[in-house]
Design an enzyme around this catalytic site. Sequence first.
Site, PDB file in Angstrom:
ATOM      1  N   HIS A 174      19.536   6.044 -44.338  1.00 15.38           N
ATOM      2  CA  HIS A 174      18.342   5.743 -43.192  1.00 15.38           C
ATOM      3  C   HIS A 174      16.941   5.385 -43.012  1.00 15.38           C
ATOM      4  O   HIS A 174      16.198   4.928 -44.407  1.00 15.38           O
ATOM      5  CB  HIS A 174      18.020   7.257 -42.878  1.00 15.38           C
ATOM      6  CG  HIS A 174      16.948   6.797 -40.865  1.00 15.38           C
ATOM      7  ND1 HIS A 174      15.918   7.100 -41.025  1.00 15.38           N
ATOM      8  CD2 HIS A 174      17.849   5.803 -39.837  1.00 15.38           C
ATOM      9  CE1 HIS A 174      15.276   6.877 -39.278  1.00 15.38           C
ATOM     10  NE2 HIS A 174      17.243   6.135 -39.080  1.00 15.38           N
ATOM     11  N   ASN A 175      16.777   3.250 -42.006  1.00 18.09           N
ATOM     12  CA  ASN A 175      15.405   2.793 -42.660  1.00 18.09           C
ATOM     13  C   ASN A 175      15.124   3.113 -43.814  1.00 18.09           C
ATOM     14  O   ASN A 175      14.587   3.139 -45.000  1.00 18.09           O
ATOM     15  CB  ASN A 175      14.860   3.589 -42.080  1.00 18.09           C
ATOM     16  CG  ASN A 175      14.369   3.328 -40.540  1.00 18.09           C
ATOM     17  OD1 ASN A 175      14.993   2.517 -39.833  1.00 18.09           O
ATOM     18  ND2 ASN A 175      13.836   4.784 -39.920  1.00 18.09           N
ATOM     19  N   GLU A 204      20.693   1.119 -44.717  1.00 18.69           N
ATOM     20  CA  GLU A 204      20.285   0.349 -43.143  1.00 18.69           C
ATOM     21  C   GLU A 204      19.637  -0.822 -42.852  1.00 18.69           C
ATOM     22  O   GLU A 204      17.995  -0.809 -43.883  1.00 18.69           O
ATOM     23  CB  GLU A 204      19.794   1.071 -42.086  1.00 18.69           C
ATOM     24  CG  GLU A 204      19.607   0.982 -40.577  1.00 18.69           C
ATOM     25  CD  GLU A 204      19.163   2.003 -40.092  1.00 18.69           C
ATOM     26  OE1 GLU A 204      19.557   1.520 -38.527  1.00 18.69           O
ATOM     27  OE2 GLU A 204      18.005   3.174 -40.315  1.00 18.69           O
ATOM     28  N   ASP A 206      17.129  -3.212 -40.554  1.00 20.07           N
ATOM     29  CA  ASP A 206      16.832  -3.054 -38.836  1.00 20.07           C
ATOM     30  C   ASP A 206      15.995  -4.628 -39.151  1.00 20.07           C
ATOM     31  O   ASP A 206      14.981  -5.273 -40.041  1.00 20.07           O
ATOM     32  CB  ASP A 206      15.256  -2.213 -38.214  1.00 20.07           C
ATOM     33  CG  ASP A 206      16.171  -0.959 -38.550  1.00 20.07           C
ATOM     34  OD1 ASP A 206      17.735  -0.430 -38.385  1.00 20.07           O
ATOM     35  OD2 ASP A 206      15.100  -0.253 -38.229  1.00 20.07           O
ATOM     36  N   HIS A 219      10.307  -1.859 -39.117  1.00 17.44           N
ATOM     37  CA  HIS A 219      10.484  -0.547 -37.761  1.00 17.44           C
ATOM     38  C   HIS A 219       9.577  -1.418 -37.453  1.00 17.44           C
ATOM     39  O   HIS A 219       8.216  -1.385 -36.956  1.00 17.44           O
ATOM     40  CB  HIS A 219       9.672   0.021 -38.688  1.00 17.44           C
ATOM     41  CG  HIS A 219      10.692   1.607 -38.040  1.00 17.44           C
ATOM     42  ND1 HIS A 219      10.015   2.916 -37.317  1.00 17.44           N
ATOM     43  CD2 HIS A 219      11.410   2.177 -37.659  1.00 17.44           C
ATOM     44  CE1 HIS A 219      10.390   3.665 -37.426  1.00 17.44           C
ATOM     45  NE2 HIS A 219      12.047   3.324 -36.926  1.00 17.44           N
ATOM     46  N   GLU A 253      20.790  -2.741 -37.666  1.00 17.58           N
ATOM     47  CA  GLU A 253      20.075  -2.910 -36.088  1.00 17.58           C
ATOM     48  C   GLU A 253      19.814  -4.092 -35.931  1.00 17.58           C
ATOM     49  O   GLU A 253      18.769  -4.327 -36.083  1.00 17.58           O
ATOM     50  CB  GLU A 253      19.552  -1.308 -36.252  1.00 17.58           C
ATOM     51  CG  GLU A 253      19.757  -0.574 -36.651  1.00 17.58           C
ATOM     52  CD  GLU A 253      20.953   0.056 -35.502  1.00 17.58           C
ATOM     53  OE1 GLU A 253      20.776  -0.602 -34.389  1.00 17.58           O
ATOM     54  OE2 GLU A 253      21.391   0.458 -35.800  1.00 17.58           O
TER      55      GLU A 253
END
Length: 586
Positions: A174-175, A204, A206, A219, A253
Site C-alpha cells: 500500500h502506498n 500502488e 497514486d 500522497h 489511484e
Amino acid sequence: MYSVVEADNRSKIKHDDLGECSAKLMTSLLFLQCFCAVGAAHVCVSLSLQKCDQSKCGSLEGEEIQHFYEILTQREEIDVIYGAYAKTEGMLSAANLLDFLQKEQKEQVDLSYAAQLIEKYEVDETAKAKQQMTKDGFLMYLHQPEGLIMNPAHKRVYQDMQQPLNHYFISSSHNTYLMEDQLKGPSSTEAYIRALMKSCRCVELDIWDGSDGEPVIYHGYTLTSKILFKDAIKAIKEYAFKTSEYPVILSLENHCSVEQQKLMAHHMTSILGSALVTKPLGDHMPTELPSPEDLKRRFLIKGKRLNKLEASLSDQASAEEEESVTEEEDCRDDEEESEKNLSGKSKTLKLAKELSDIVIYCKSVKFQGFEHAQTHQAFYEMCSFKEGDAFKFAEKSAFEYIHHNVDKLSRIYPSAFRTDSSNYDPVPLWNAGCQIVALNFQTPGPEMDLNQGLFGQNGLCGYVLKPSYLRDKASEFDPITLTRGPWLKHKELHVMVSKSNLNGHMDPLVRVEIHGVPADETEKETRHIQNNGFNPMWNENFQFDLYVPELALVRFVVEDYDAVSNNDFIGQCTVPFTSLQNGQCA
C-alpha cells in the site's frame, strides 16, 4: 556465529541467521540460536578474547585461536546429541548419522544420503576419507540448507502455479512510493525497488497532475514529496522480476486530468513494452483469470475501465474517447474518500480511453454486496475494501466473503487514519480468502513479519496457493465457527527452547506465537534470563494444539525484558506451520 544488523529500524538478527542458517524447528525439540544486541555481543566477544589471550599480547595465535573458536561454537545440547550418536572412533559414521537423521530429525532418507552429507560438509579431510563426521562437520551440516527451520523444498517454487490468479494469496503493498509516514515523509523510487526485491507482486501508484505536464506520484493533499510517474515505471520495470518471475500488478489511484492520463498510458506502454498485458491472452474471450504461470514476467494494470472487457474482442463500437466515471460508480480508495469528505461532494473523474484500454484483468468496480457481486460482477472485475469494512466482513460474514473470494479478486487497504504508515493484522483477511492484502512495506513490525513469513515459502515468488477449501465454490469452511470438514487436521506442536550459557548484558526471553484461525491463535513465552545476552539457556517446553494447520503461521520472537517499560525487540522468525520440518536438533 550470528551477525546482528540494524534492519527496518529494529536491531534485528538477519532472517537467514535465525531461521535459515540455524537448524530445524522440530515437532519435539527446538533449540533457538541466541540473539544479542550489538553492544552485548561485542562485550561478550571481547571478554572471550581476553580469556583466550594467555600471552597478554592483545592478539590470538595458534592454540589460542582454537580455544576462542571452541568458546564461540560451544553448545552443550549439541554435545549431548553428538555424543549419543558418535559411536565410531568418537565420530559419526554414515550409519551413525543415518540413525540420527531417522530418529531425531524424522527424515525418511537412506545411507547414501548420510554419506553425501559427510562428503559435503565434513571439514576434516582425514575424517572425510573414512566417511566419518567430526563435531565441527556436524555443526557445519546443521547450519546448511539441509538443517533449515523451513522445509528446503518450500524454498523453491513447489506449488501448482497454473491455477487462476484468484486462487492465490498475493504479496501486496500500500502506498508503495512512501519511505515513511503518510503526511510528510519522502516518496522515492527506492521504495518500489525495496518492495519488489521482497517479492511484492502488487504495488500502488497514486498519480496526480504534475505542474510541468508530467504526472507525479505522492500522497495527495499532504506534504509528502513527489516523484515522476515515468521514473517509478522505469524502476518497476528494472526490478520487477529480479526476485520473482511471476506477474506484477500495478494498482493505479488515478487523480489526473485526461491529458496526463494519456501520458500515463504512453509511459506504461512505451517503457514496459510487450511485458504489459494490453489484451486478453488467447484468441477468445476467457471465462476465468489467467494463471501466474501464464503471466510470467508480465505486468497487469488495476484501474478503471470504460466498458466491458468483451468489447476489446468484438467489433462493437468502442466507447467515447473520454467518459465520466463518478465515485458512486466505482470503488474509491482512502485518499479519494478523504478528498470527497473534504469537499463535501462527489468528484467526477473523466477517464482517457488510452488508459482504460490497458486495464484487462483487474477492472476496479464498486462493491455493492455479496449477492450483487455473484450475479453482476465479471471474473475480471475486482473490489477494493477499506480495512474496517474488510474486518467486519471477515468476522460477521466470513462464509459469504470466502465464497466471494473463490472467483473474484479482493484488495484490502489500510485505514486513512494510519497516517504513521502502521499496519493491520493480515491473518483474519487471509483466513477469509482475500488475495491482495496490502500492507505498508516501509513499516516494520509483527504484521510485516507475518507477511514475509507467509510469502517466504514457494520460492519467494510472491504467490501462495490458497488451501483447497478457500478455492472451492462448494466449500463450507468458516474460520469463525469451524464446522467439521477437511480443514480440521488436529496437530500438536511441541517446542523446547534451549541454549547453553556464556555471558552478556541483556535479559532475553523467547515468545512463540501461533497466528491463524481464532481457535489456533495463542502465544507462550519463556522466563527472561538475567544479564546473559550472548548464550542464554531456557530449557522450557511448550505445547500447542492446532486445528487448521494450513492457515497457521508460527512466529518466534526474542526480546530484551524490561520490568518498567515495553520489552526491546531483538529478533524474530516467522514460518508457515506446513513448512516446518520435523526433527530434534538445531
